[in-house]
Each structure stands twice: as C-alpha cells, then as structure tokens.
Scaffold this motif. Structure first.
Motif, PDB file in Angstrom:
ATOM      1  N   TRP A   1      44.126  42.898  33.703  1.00 39.05           N
ATOM      2  CA  TRP A   1      42.763  42.541  34.134  1.00 39.05           C
ATOM      3  C   TRP A   1      42.115  41.595  33.138  1.00 39.05           C
ATOM      4  O   TRP A   1      41.401  40.664  33.518  1.00 39.05           O
ATOM      5  CB  TRP A   1      41.894  43.800  34.290  1.00 39.05           C
ATOM      6  CG  TRP A   1      42.123  44.558  35.560  1.00 39.05           C
ATOM      7  CD1 TRP A   1      42.455  45.879  35.669  1.00 39.05           C
ATOM      8  CD2 TRP A   1      42.027  44.059  36.911  1.00 39.05           C
ATOM      9  NE1 TRP A   1      42.573  46.223  36.990  1.00 39.05           N
ATOM     10  CE2 TRP A   1      42.314  45.123  37.772  1.00 39.05           C
ATOM     11  CE3 TRP A   1      41.729  42.810  37.459  1.00 39.05           C
ATOM     12  CZ2 TRP A   1      42.322  44.994  39.162  1.00 39.05           C
ATOM     13  CZ3 TRP A   1      41.727  42.662  38.847  1.00 39.05           C
ATOM     14  CH2 TRP A   1      42.024  43.748  39.684  1.00 39.05           C
ATOM     15  N   LYS A   2      42.355  41.843  31.856  1.00 35.97           N
ATOM     16  CA  LYS A   2      41.772  41.008  30.809  1.00 35.97           C
ATOM     17  C   LYS A   2      42.257  39.564  30.967  1.00 35.97           C
ATOM     18  O   LYS A   2      41.482  38.604  30.872  1.00 35.97           O
ATOM     19  CB  LYS A   2      42.173  41.575  29.440  1.00 35.97           C
ATOM     20  CG  LYS A   2      41.370  41.058  28.287  1.00 35.97           C
ATOM     21  CD  LYS A   2      41.655  41.935  27.057  1.00 35.97           C
ATOM     22  CE  LYS A   2      41.329  41.214  25.764  1.00 35.97           C
ATOM     23  NZ  LYS A   2      39.985  40.663  25.734  1.00 35.97           N
TER      24      LYS A   2
ATOM     25  N   ALA B   1      40.613  38.084  34.022  1.00 37.69           N
ATOM     26  CA  ALA B   1      39.192  37.827  33.732  1.00 37.69           C
ATOM     27  C   ALA B   1      39.055  36.545  32.904  1.00 37.69           C
ATOM     28  O   ALA B   1      38.210  35.696  33.194  1.00 37.69           O
ATOM     29  CB  ALA B   1      38.589  39.019  32.997  1.00 37.69           C
ATOM     30  N   GLU B   2      39.939  36.395  31.902  1.00 36.55           N
ATOM     31  CA  GLU B   2      39.877  35.187  31.064  1.00 36.55           C
ATOM     32  C   GLU B   2      40.141  33.943  31.895  1.00 36.55           C
ATOM     33  O   GLU B   2      39.494  32.907  31.722  1.00 36.55           O
ATOM     34  CB  GLU B   2      40.876  35.294  29.904  1.00 36.55           C
ATOM     35  CG  GLU B   2      40.259  36.059  28.740  1.00 36.55           C
ATOM     36  CD  GLU B   2      41.280  36.647  27.776  1.00 36.55           C
ATOM     37  OE1 GLU B   2      42.472  36.263  27.856  1.00 36.55           O
ATOM     38  OE2 GLU B   2      40.877  37.501  26.965  1.00 36.55           O
TER      39      GLU B   2
ATOM     40  N   VAL C   1      35.644  35.005  32.289  1.00 35.32           N
ATOM     41  CA  VAL C   1      34.864  36.223  32.045  1.00 35.32           C
ATOM     42  C   VAL C   1      35.586  37.015  30.954  1.00 35.32           C
ATOM     43  O   VAL C   1      36.814  36.997  30.882  1.00 35.32           O
ATOM     44  CB  VAL C   1      34.802  37.085  33.335  1.00 35.32           C
ATOM     45  CG1 VAL C   1      34.116  38.413  33.079  1.00 35.32           C
ATOM     46  CG2 VAL C   1      34.114  36.338  34.460  1.00 35.32           C
ATOM     47  N   SER C   2      34.809  37.725  30.118  1.00 28.32           N
ATOM     48  CA  SER C   2      35.499  38.523  29.096  1.00 28.32           C
ATOM     49  C   SER C   2      35.219  40.017  29.324  1.00 28.32           C
ATOM     50  O   SER C   2      34.079  40.410  29.604  1.00 28.32           O
ATOM     51  CB  SER C   2      35.045  38.007  27.723  1.00 28.32           C
ATOM     52  OG  SER C   2      34.660  39.044  26.918  1.00 28.32           O
ATOM     53  N   ILE C   3      36.267  40.834  29.240  1.00 29.29           N
ATOM     54  CA  ILE C   3      36.067  42.284  29.375  1.00 29.29           C
ATOM     55  C   ILE C   3      36.641  42.991  28.148  1.00 29.29           C
ATOM     56  O   ILE C   3      37.600  42.512  27.550  1.00 29.29           O
ATOM     57  CB  ILE C   3      36.707  42.871  30.669  1.00 29.29           C
ATOM     58  CG1 ILE C   3      38.241  42.682  30.706  1.00 29.29           C
ATOM     59  CG2 ILE C   3      36.075  42.291  31.914  1.00 29.29           C
ATOM     60  CD1 ILE C   3      38.929  43.542  31.763  1.00 29.29           C
TER      61      ILE C   3
ATOM     62  N   ASN D   1      36.447  48.522  30.477  1.00 31.28           N
ATOM     63  CA  ASN D   1      37.648  48.953  31.202  1.00 31.28           C
ATOM     64  C   ASN D   1      37.611  50.418  31.624  1.00 31.28           C
ATOM     65  O   ASN D   1      38.262  50.803  32.588  1.00 31.28           O
ATOM     66  CB  ASN D   1      38.884  48.691  30.329  1.00 31.28           C
ATOM     67  CG  ASN D   1      40.169  49.013  31.056  1.00 31.28           C
ATOM     68  OD1 ASN D   1      40.452  48.440  32.100  1.00 31.28           O
ATOM     69  ND2 ASN D   1      40.935  49.951  30.531  1.00 31.28           N
TER      70      ASN D   1
ATOM     71  N   LEU E   1      38.569  44.572  40.935  1.00 33.12           N
ATOM     72  CA  LEU E   1      38.287  43.128  40.980  1.00 33.12           C
ATOM     73  C   LEU E   1      36.801  42.887  41.242  1.00 33.12           C
ATOM     74  O   LEU E   1      36.169  42.068  40.566  1.00 33.12           O
ATOM     75  CB  LEU E   1      39.143  42.453  42.072  1.00 33.12           C
ATOM     76  CG  LEU E   1      38.862  40.960  42.259  1.00 33.12           C
ATOM     77  CD1 LEU E   1      39.310  40.151  41.040  1.00 33.12           C
ATOM     78  CD2 LEU E   1      39.558  40.427  43.515  1.00 33.12           C
TER      79      LEU E   1
ATOM     80  N   ILE F   1      34.745  43.215  38.206  1.00 31.80           N
ATOM     81  CA  ILE F   1      34.891  42.090  37.270  1.00 31.80           C
ATOM     82  C   ILE F   1      34.112  40.883  37.797  1.00 31.80           C
ATOM     83  O   ILE F   1      33.407  40.206  37.045  1.00 31.80           O
ATOM     84  CB  ILE F   1      36.386  41.771  37.055  1.00 31.80           C
ATOM     85  CG1 ILE F   1      37.018  42.903  36.235  1.00 31.80           C
ATOM     86  CG2 ILE F   1      36.574  40.423  36.355  1.00 31.80           C
ATOM     87  CD1 ILE F   1      38.517  42.835  36.101  1.00 31.80           C
TER      88      ILE F   1
ATOM     89  N   ASN G   1      29.939  37.808  36.689  1.00 30.07           N
ATOM     90  CA  ASN G   1      29.542  36.399  36.715  1.00 30.07           C
ATOM     91  C   ASN G   1      29.003  36.053  38.110  1.00 30.07           C
ATOM     92  O   ASN G   1      29.753  36.074  39.089  1.00 30.07           O
ATOM     93  CB  ASN G   1      30.778  35.534  36.378  1.00 30.07           C
ATOM     94  CG  ASN G   1      30.445  34.056  36.331  1.00 30.07           C
ATOM     95  OD1 ASN G   1      29.487  33.595  36.953  1.00 30.07           O
ATOM     96  ND2 ASN G   1      31.252  33.308  35.591  1.00 30.07           N
TER      97      ASN G   1
ATOM     98  N   LYS H   1      46.452  39.299  39.546  1.00 28.73           N
ATOM     99  CA  LYS H   1      46.405  40.391  38.547  1.00 28.73           C
ATOM    100  C   LYS H   1      47.674  41.228  38.643  1.00 28.73           C
ATOM    101  O   LYS H   1      48.269  41.610  37.640  1.00 28.73           O
ATOM    102  CB  LYS H   1      45.160  41.261  38.769  1.00 28.73           C
ATOM    103  CG  LYS H   1      45.021  42.418  37.772  1.00 28.73           C
ATOM    104  CD  LYS H   1      45.653  43.697  38.280  1.00 28.73           C
ATOM    105  CE  LYS H   1      45.674  44.793  37.240  1.00 28.73           C
ATOM    106  NZ  LYS H   1      46.204  46.056  37.771  1.00 28.73           N
TER     107      LYS H   1
END
Ligand code: BG6
Ligand code: MG
Length: 227
Positions: A27-28, A31-32, A36-38, A43, A55, A58, A62, A80
């Motif tokens: 997911w990270k 997201a990147e 987007v950053s998580i 998590n 999803l 996440i 944004n 993903k």
C-alpha cells in the motif's frame, strides 16, 4: 457451567504469518505512486479490511483522488495486488509466525476444529505456500462473504459450516476491525498486538509467541463463568 471451546478461527495476515507487513509495504508503494504518504499508524485502520475499502481510505487522503472512475480504482487495486504478490513470492513454511504451529497441533490433539477467517482474496495461495492447508477444517476468504470485517460474517460463516455455536468459538486477530468482528459474532476474541489498538479483545497478547493454548483456554473459561 464451564464450557470448552470447540473451534479456533484464525485470521491469516499478521496472525499466522507476517503478511500484514507486506500489505503495508505494498500500500505504501502504491500511495507513493499516487503522491500520497502513509505511515504505520495510518496502516492500523487498513488491517483486516478489504482491498477496495483500503484503497478508498488512501484516496481520501488527497481530495484530487476522490472522484476517480470505478475502472481506475480497480486498476489501482490490481496494481497494489501486483506489488503484494511480488513481496509474497518467497513465503514458505519458515514464514509461519512463532507459536502458531504448536497452537495448531494442540487444537488437533484436543479435537478442536480449526478454521481460517481471512479478509484476503490471496488467503488460499498463502496458506498453501506455508504448507498448512491440511490443518484447516474450513477456510473462509474474502470471496466467500458479502460483508467484510468488522462485520461478523467471516467468523459466523466458518462456525456455521462447522456447525458449532458461536459462544464455543475463539477468534484470533491482529486487527481492530477483526477483533470487533469476533466480538460481534459473540465469540471469544484473542488479540495479537498493542493495547492501544486492541483494547476490545477479551484476551490480548503482544505477539504470537505468547499464544499459549492453555492460557487461551483459561481466559476463555473465566469469561464463560462470568457470563
Ligand atoms: C486482510 C489484511 O487480511 O486482507 C488487509 O489485513 C488486506 O490488510 C485484506 O487489505 C485484503 O487482502 P487482499 O489479499 O484480498 O488484497
Ligand atoms: Mg490480520
């Protein structure tokens, strides 16, 4: 009257094997790719919930991603999953978390049924890679239920198939949504993780090496006596 449990229903990701970490990394990465950053704190709310629901959470980070067409969301969810499938390639029997094989063995010896209750569509592949498919009397994965965790359906579907009353089932979970699902099913919940996320578990351990059969049974019986 003190009952004995007749079924253990295991979550997969984060309980039987450390795939919860791979879900996070996948997911990270996605997201990147979306800018987007998580982090691990974020998590925690993704644990136990379905691919599409994760999803959505996440995308909510944004506002420009909020109104994507369904086909695009599907493409991102598949992307993903591609990242995830790459990460799980090397999983094998060494990837089973400490304490789990002993617990499965103990359930067998005591004639307790064993089921899987997973929110993952990849669950059957992973259980197969781990070499433990034979231990399970029934496997419930995401494709078999209408309502994902925290709805109890994953756990009640397993108990119904095994024909065991919910009050005689124990559900083991590392996710807040999963513990909620077990509780909603009126089963005894065993949480694996931190109290700040899993304070609603009937019995909580810090990690899987602390999943000692006799301890779980002791706590289960105490709850039966008071209820
Ligand atoms: C759950 C995980 O078991 O399965 C979640 O805790 C994951 O993190 C969910 O998103 C869905 O998994 P999959 O493999 O169907 O994408
Ligand atoms: Mg889990």
């Amino acid at each position: 009257m003190t009952r004995s449990p007749r079924a253990f229903i295991f979550d997969l990701d984060g309980v039987i094997t450390d795939t919860a970490e791979y879900h996070f990394l996948a997911w990270k990465k996605l997201a990147e790719e979306l800018g987007v950053s998580i982090d691990r704190q974020f998590n925690e709310q993704l644990k136990g919930i379905s691919r599409m629901e994760s999803l959505e959470r996440i995308l909510e980070l944004n506002s420009s991603l909020l109104n994507l067409p369904y086909e695009e969301k599907l493409r991102l969810a598949n992307q993903k999953n591609e990242h995830y499938l790459e990460l799980i390639q090397s999983i094998n029997s060494d990837s089973i978390l400490p304490g789990i094989e002993d617990l499965l063995q103990k359930c067998k010896q005591e004639n307790i049924k064993i089921a899987l209750g997973s929110a993952s569509k990849n669950a059957p592949i992973i259980v197969d890679k781990l070499g433990i498919t034979k231990h399970f009397d029934y496997v419930v994965d995401a494709s078999m239920v209408k309502n994902g965790k925290p709805h109890p359906e994953t756990f009640t579907t397993a108990a119904d198939f095994l024909n065991i009353p919910y009050s005689e089932c124990i559900g083991l979970e590392d996710a807040a949504a999963g513990v909620e699902a077990v509780n909603e099913a009126n089963m005894f919940s065993v949480g694996v993780g931190e109290v700040k996320h899993l304070s609603h578990a009937d019995f909580l351990v810090g990690d899987t090496s602390e999943l000692v059969f006799e301890e779980i049974i002791k706590h289960y019986k105490v709850k039966c006596e008071v209820s």
